[in-house]
Design a protein around this motif. Structure first.
Motif, PDB file in Angstrom:
ATOM      1  N   TYR B  34      -7.169  -5.434   8.594  1.00 39.67           N
ATOM      2  CA  TYR B  34      -7.168  -4.272   7.717  1.00 39.67           C
ATOM      3  C   TYR B  34      -8.463  -4.241   6.932  1.00 39.67           C
ATOM      4  N   GLY B  35      -8.829  -3.062   6.513  1.00 37.31           N
ATOM      5  CA  GLY B  35     -10.002  -2.930   5.660  1.00 37.31           C
ATOM      6  C   GLY B  35      -9.739  -1.857   4.630  1.00 37.31           C
ATOM      7  N   LEU B  36     -10.580  -1.814   3.625  1.00 38.97           N
ATOM      8  CA  LEU B  36     -10.438  -0.789   2.595  1.00 38.97           C
ATOM      9  C   LEU B  36     -11.553   0.230   2.759  1.00 38.97           C
ATOM     10  N   VAL B  37     -11.162   1.498   2.750  1.00 39.90           N
ATOM     11  CA  VAL B  37     -12.177   2.557   2.678  1.00 39.90           C
ATOM     12  C   VAL B  37     -12.160   3.022   1.234  1.00 39.90           C
ATOM     13  N   HIS B 149      -3.489  -9.468   5.619  1.00 35.37           N
ATOM     14  CA  HIS B 149      -2.987  -8.180   5.127  1.00 35.37           C
ATOM     15  C   HIS B 149      -2.401  -8.296   3.732  1.00 35.37           C
ATOM     16  N   ARG B 150      -2.933  -9.222   2.970  1.00 39.97           N
ATOM     17  CA  ARG B 150      -2.420  -9.359   1.611  1.00 39.97           C
ATOM     18  C   ARG B 150      -3.462  -8.897   0.606  1.00 39.97           C
ATOM     19  N   LEU B 151      -2.961  -8.315  -0.451  1.00 36.64           N
ATOM     20  CA  LEU B 151      -3.830  -7.876  -1.527  1.00 36.64           C
ATOM     21  C   LEU B 151      -3.675  -8.867  -2.673  1.00 36.64           C
ATOM     22  N   GLN B 213       0.432  -2.258   3.554  1.00 35.28           N
ATOM     23  CA  GLN B 213       0.583  -1.643   4.867  1.00 35.28           C
ATOM     24  C   GLN B 213      -0.509  -0.616   5.079  1.00 35.28           C
ATOM     25  N   LEU B 214      -0.674  -0.253   6.332  1.00 33.75           N
ATOM     26  CA  LEU B 214      -1.653   0.780   6.645  1.00 33.75           C
ATOM     27  C   LEU B 214      -1.267   2.064   5.939  1.00 33.75           C
TER      28      LEU B 214
END
Lengths: 628, 304
Positions: B34-37, B149-151, B213-214
């Motif tokens: 996952y990535g952050l936009v 996938h953890r914040l 999650q996405l």
């Protein structure tokens, strides 16, 4: 059944034909691709394609200003793209070495230089950088952001630190070298020296610096390596000639021609007068020895090959009382040590700093050398000698009973247990452990047994848990201590300082820079000043709690103070600067910042560096420090 | 008979061949990360410095967005304005703190599961300046660990973050205040004022970790936003976010910031800040003019 059978055969034939066609087009496509690449190769001619790289990693260095785990003012900032360039000024994101100017040579802890140091070896610090790809270098640019001009030598290594196969032969070539020169501007510049072409690709570059002519710390931001992947064609001839030059020292021998003609004269007279040593036979033994004292080590070794008499003189162990091998670090290996072994049985001062890395010297080679030559050893310099391990220190402690001076600065790969052996050297007077991983128990045992210690450097020894315990041990055991370097000793408090001040009244030099746990409000600095009247150098760098009373006490009690580094407020600076006019204050360096209380009208921050000569105020030059 | 067998073999081979091609990502590859936009927008309180100063400072607020091999990190810091009365520029501290965090992340000197460590290290680096940096600020750091996938978040003070999933807030940070309008803050004070100036250790930060999650939306902002816009208004704006490309996120972030900015200067509007003040016995009404910084991120598939 009967109509199905021919249909099936038609289908399979059809399928087969389709498959074959796809396969054929695929191979044709691949073949076409390979043709294309071949064509493109011949068209672009990669001989002239230049590769420009920033440093990938800093692998070794001799010192730096910053803390060991920090990003501020540490050598690791030299890797990667520039952070600050082209801005000028004092920024934390640059790489800064530990010292500048001549101050450290003028303080009580300065050690005497070795005899026979070749005049062209002026390097004080170094840093080694690796790059991603090996190239034939065409240019090396150094981006300097503050007080440029320290880089005096650039070298390239043939070994690739990233290849899994250890190289058969490791060679260092000097790409560029010059005497230290003063650069008048303190502004940022991109230093582009003209480098020599070499005949091997490299991705390991070493910069050597000399900061003695600088007015302040030099700050480096990045290093750029320009090179080509393929060997430049025309350089073959020139590189052969240059390699021959490199065998000698690259100092232009002004007297070289004179020597040659003199030698010719002597040899011609010898031929005429018979098979003896000419005028040398008339000179007394000690006079010839005195003459040979002026030769550098390689010349001495070459002279030994000329005739039997000179061989006898050159192999005389009295010529090797001081043995400085640091200038020859790039070529010194086990064989050299073995060769020198027979002549060095009486060596007293031995400098092996910077030598032996990348497999040049082995533990066995070093041990053999010390077994033969260690008995008279009084001073041993092993700064940045990464070949050392625990066995080596054990050998030193066994074979060198007369050792008084041991320098292990920046030997950060030595395991902590290796330092236990130093305690056996009871006659130690000077011990430098800057940036080593020594632990508390080993240090306590050293302090316990080495009661003759006069000079101790524990700068940036990060593995020591409690400096107060160390300080109380020093105060209890090392009564003769004259200089103490506690630079960046993070957790020393006023209790430790109190024990030091009461236990070591002979202290002349104390470096407490960047020790944030010392607060002036506890009175520790005032106590220091009262109890240490012999203080000549006191560094309280970056201690913001230093106040007027402390300066007053220093002025009244420490009449011999010559170097002082404090961080203070403007009131301190104005009122007490005249106290120091009457004393031999030579170095007075401090910061002051905008006063945060009472509405300080000054905007921005000014850094003032003042130098006093004798008892006269000579220059006060405010330098505008730009802020990030 | 023979032809039936060969036909059957052909059919079987074709079917199996077809099946093996339907799986789009056969192990390995970049799938699953996952990535952050992220897009940011903000307004400084002082109109003179209303525009972007050095790229990531809005008034006394500062923010940063950085990527490393294993994680995406972003943070906001709100400089405490009270220093201005003592001649110290509050934006220096918050700006340098955020820029140092960015450098730390880019050089990989952090552990994704320990965002407090980023704050601690960054604060220690600030102390390494030769010319001492004075001031204080709050801080909020958000780290997305790409593979797990953890914040992971760390919040010190009254800045904070919201995680919105399916139109509802599923996670939010807690404000840390000593007393009214005095949040927890990292500070460096001049030596004579060291006992007097409020200075919290980075270890006092609140740290949380949770899965994302996405499609999750993460809104990180300083108190300029949360004090002026209640949750339902923020959620309304976020509903308008249709897809996860940078332009639409930028658009939404700007609209949120603009709306907060307008509300801040509305004297009759009952802002959350005014509500909280009334609850504490202070009879105030209206918005709270303050620096506003908004970083809006969406969790999406990581593409290089």
């Amino acid at each position: 059944m009967s109509p199905v059978f021919p249909m099936l055969t038609v289908l399979t034939m059809f399928y087969y034909i389709c498959l074959r066609r796809r396969a054929r087009t695929a191979t044709r496509g691949e073949m076409m691709n390979s043709h294309r690449t071949i064509e493109s190769n011949s068209r672009t001619s990669p001989l002239h394609a230049e590769v420009v790289q920033y440093a990938k990693e800093v692998v070794d260095f001799s010192s730096h200003y910053g803390s060991e785990n920090s990003m501020s003012y540490t050598m690791w900032n030299l890797a990667g793209v520039p952070n600050v360039f082209p801005s000028s000024g004092d920024f934390t994101q640059t790489a800064v070495f530990r010292t500048y100017g001549t101050w450290w040579d003028q303080c009580p802890s300065a050690s005497l230089p070795f005899k026979r140091t070749p005049p062209n070896f002026q390097s004080q610090d170094y840093v080694e950088l690796t790059f991603e790809q090996q190239v034939y270098p065409t240019a090396v640019h150094v981006l300097e952001t503050y007080h440029p001009g320290a880089v005096i030598r650039i070298l390239a290594c043939s070994a690739n630190p990233y290849s899994p196969i250890p190289p058969a032969e490791v060679r260092w070539e000097i790409l560029w070298s010059e005497r230290p020169t003063k650069v008048n501007a303190s502004q940022a510049r991109q230093f582009k020296p003209c480098i020599k072409q070499i005949n091997f690709p490299t991705n390991l570059i070493r910069l050597e610096v000399n900061s003695s002519l600088l007015d302040y710390y030099t700050e480096l931001d990045a290093v750029v390596l320009h090179g080509t992947k393929d060997k430049p064609v025309l350089s073959l001839k020139t590189s052969l000639i240059d390699m021959n030059d490199l065998e000698d020292d690259d100092y232009e021998e002004k007297d070289g021609c004179g020597m040659d003609s003199l030698n010719k004269k002597f040899s011609s007279t010898a031929l005429r007068e018979g098979p003896n040593n000419g005028y040398f036979d008339k000179l007394p033994y000690e006079l010839i020895q005195l003459i040979l004292n002026h030769l550098t080590l390689p010349d001495l070794c070459r002279l030994a090959q000329t005739c039997k008499l000179l061989n006898q003189h050159c192999c005389d162990p009295l010529q090797y009382i001081h043995l400085n091998l640091q200038p020859y670090w790039a070529k010194l290996n086990d064989t050299s040590l073995e060769f020198l072994q027979s002549r060095c049985t009486l060596v007293q001062w031995l400098n092996l700093s910077w030598t032996g890395n990348r497999g040049f010297i082995s533990v066995a080679g070093f041990s053999r050398f010390l077994k033969v030559c260690g008995s008279e050893l009084v001073r041993l310099e092993l700064s940045c000698s990464h070949f050392l391990n625990e066995t080596c220190l054990e050998i030193i402690s066994e074979m060198c009973p007369n050792l008084q001076d041991l320098n292990l600065s920046s030997c950060d790969k030595l395991p902590p247990q290796a330092f236990n052996h130093i305690a056996k050297l009871c006659g130690l007077r000077r011990l430098v452990l800057y940036r080593t991983k020594i632990e508390q128990t080993a240090l306590l045992s050293i302090l316990n047994f080495c009661s003759e210690l006069q000079h101790l450097s524990l700068g940036s020894c990060v593995m020591i848990e409690d400096y107060d315990v160390i300080a109380s041990m020093i105060g209890a055991k090392c009564k003769k201590l004259r200089t103490l370097d506690l630079w960046r000793c993070k957790n020393i408090t006023e209790n430790g300082i109190a024990e030091l001040a009461s236990g070591c009244p002979l202290l002349e030099e104390l470096d407490l820079g960047w020790c944030p746990t010392l607060q002036s409000s506890t009175g520790c600095f005032a106590r220091l000043a009262r109890q240490l009247p012999n203080l000549q150098k006191l560094f309280l760098t970056a201690n913001r709690s230093v106040c007027d009373t402390d300066i007053e006490e220093l002025a009244c009690n420490c009449t011999r103070l010559r170097q002082l580094d404090i961080l203070g407020k403007d009131t301190v600076y104005i009122c007490f600067i005249f106290y120091f006019c009457f004393f031999f204050l030579r170095f007075f360096f401090f910061y002051f910042w905008e006063s945060a209380s009472g509405g300080g009208a000054k905007r921005g921050r000014q850094r003032i560096q003042t130098r006093f000569c004798a008892d006269r105020l000579t220059a006060v030059s405010p330098m505008q420090g730009s802020n990030s | 008979m023979f032809s039936v067998l060969s036909y059957g073999r052909l059919v079987a081979r074709a079917v199996l061949g077809g099946l093996s091609q339907t799986d789009p990502r056969a192990g390995g590859g970049g799938g699953g990360d996952y990535g952050l936009v992220t897009a940011g927008c903000g307004f400084g309180k002082d109109f003179r410095k209303g525009l972007l100063k050095k790229g990531a400072c809005y008034g006394d607020d500062a923010c940063f967005v950085a990527r490393h091999r294993s994680a995406d990190v972003l943070g906001v810091a709100d400089g405490v304005g009270g220093w201005r009365d003592y001649g110290v520029d509050p934006s220096q501290f918050s700006g340098t703190l955020m820029r140092t965090c960015e450098r730390l992340v880019k050089e990989g000197r952090f552990v994704p599961s320990n965002p407090i460590g980023i704050l601690t290290t960054s604060y220690c680096e600030l102390l390494q300046n030769k010319v001492p940096l004075l001031g204080s600020s709050t801080a909020c750091i958000v780290v997305l660990d790409r593979t797990s996938h953890r914040l992971h978040t760390a919040n010190l003070g009254d800045s904070g973050f919201l995680v919105v999933r399916g139109g509802e807030v599923v996670h939010r940070s807690d404000e840390q205040q000593h007393y009214f309008n005095t949040p927890f803050q990292l500070s460096i004070a001049p030596p004579e004022a060291e006992g007097v100036v409020l200075s919290d250790s980075p270890d006092a930060a609140d740290s949380t970790s949770f899965d994302v999650q996405l499609g999750d939306i993460i809104l990180t902002a300083t108190d300029g936003l949360f004090d002026n816009m209640p949750d339902y208004m923020i959620l309304q704006e976020l509903k308008k976010l249709k897809n996860s490309n940078y332009e639409s996120i930028q658009q939404t972030a700007r609209s949120i910031a603009e709306q907060a900015h307008e509300l801040a200067y509305d004297p009759n509007y009952m802002s959350p800040f005014a509500q909280f003040a009334c609850d504490n016995g202070l009879n105030v009404r209206g918005g709270k003019p303050d620096d506003i910084t908004v970083l809006l991120s969406i969790v999406a598939e990581y593409t290089d």
